[in-house]
Design an enzyme around this catalytic site. Structure first.
Site, PDB file in Angstrom:
ATOM      1  N   CYS A 168       1.004  -1.365   0.044  1.00 56.77           N
ATOM      2  CA  CYS A 168      -0.086  -0.021   0.031  1.00 56.77           C
ATOM      3  C   CYS A 168       0.843   1.165   0.016  1.00 56.77           C
ATOM      4  O   CYS A 168       1.556   1.525  -1.122  1.00 56.77           O
ATOM      5  CB  CYS A 168      -0.808  -0.081   1.187  1.00 56.77           C
ATOM      6  SG  CYS A 168      -2.366   1.025   1.042  1.00 56.77           S
ATOM      7  N   HIS A 169       0.921   2.117   1.198  1.00 57.70           N
ATOM      8  CA  HIS A 169       1.618   3.219   1.236  1.00 57.70           C
ATOM      9  C   HIS A 169       2.932   2.824   1.633  1.00 57.70           C
ATOM     10  O   HIS A 169       3.777   3.902   1.864  1.00 57.70           O
ATOM     11  CB  HIS A 169       1.081   4.108   1.978  1.00 57.70           C
ATOM     12  CG  HIS A 169      -0.308   4.765   1.383  1.00 57.70           C
ATOM     13  ND1 HIS A 169      -1.513   4.289   1.164  1.00 57.70           N
ATOM     14  CD2 HIS A 169      -0.491   6.276   0.653  1.00 57.70           C
ATOM     15  CE1 HIS A 169      -2.393   4.952   0.655  1.00 57.70           C
ATOM     16  NE2 HIS A 169      -1.783   6.121   0.488  1.00 57.70           N
TER      17      HIS A 169
END
Length: 195
Positions: A119-120
């Site tokens: 994800c991030h």
């Protein structure tokens, strides 16, 4: 299969599923996992956020659980760990500003140790300068950072539920990719999973 020592890097508002699920699954597979956060000690907690995909232009966010830190960040010796896990959420946006975090990530990359980011979490990899020439994926909004850091964007078969491996790096766009992301990371660790 020999037990591997895995370091998980978290912070306040780490994505709930992206911390909790790999932490538990990697232990289920027989590995030792230590969750650390800068300026926190074993027994401290970080708050988590649940990011969901409900048809809006971006993910929604809800308060998650408290996640227990299991080792003191300031006392860890990265050379004693076999692999690194970097969950997403909002934590990576500020963790990447901590030079201790950057040096920690560079240690794992320079040692060609397995790194799983989701994800991030790839924001930390970009800030550490370890994506040059790597093919990877992330949450789609992270793509510009990933490419500016020298990484090559890889589309996965299903936007959110698949993973990509380049050498010792396994990346995924979000928690729906857990089955593939964790399986591919387990393979890098030498874990045999019967299906």
């Amino acid at each position: 299969m020999a037990e591997k020592k895995i370091l998980m890097l978290v912070g306040d508002y780490v994505e709930d599923y992206e911390a909790m699920v790999p932490f538990q699954m990697l232990q289920l597979l027989g590995h030792s996992v230590h969750a650390v956060c800068p300026d926190k000690a074993a027994g401290d907690k970080v708050r988590t956020a649940v990011h969901d995909f409900e048809g809006d232009q971006t993910y929604s966010e809800k308060l998650g659980h408290n996640f227990a830190i299991t080792a003191d960040f300031d006392k860890i010796d990265p050379s004693r760990y076999d692999a690194l896990v970097i969950p997403g959420g909002r934590a990576p946006e500020y963790l990447r500003l901590d030079l201790r975090v950057i040096e920690l990530v560079r240690h794992f990359a320079a040692g060609d140790k397995p790194i799983a980011a989701i994800c991030h979490g790839q924001q930390i990899l970009a800030a550490a300068g370890v994506l040059e020439g790597k093919q990877c994926t992330a949450y789609p909004a992270v793509r510009p950072e990933l490419e500016r850091a020298g990484g090559s964007w890889c589309e996965v078969n299903d936007t959110l539920s698949n993973a990509y491996v380049d050498g010792q790096l396994v990346t995924a766009p979000a928690w729906p990719a857990h089955p593939e992301w964790i399986r591919r990371f387990a393979e890098l660790l030498g874990t045999r999973i019967e299906t």
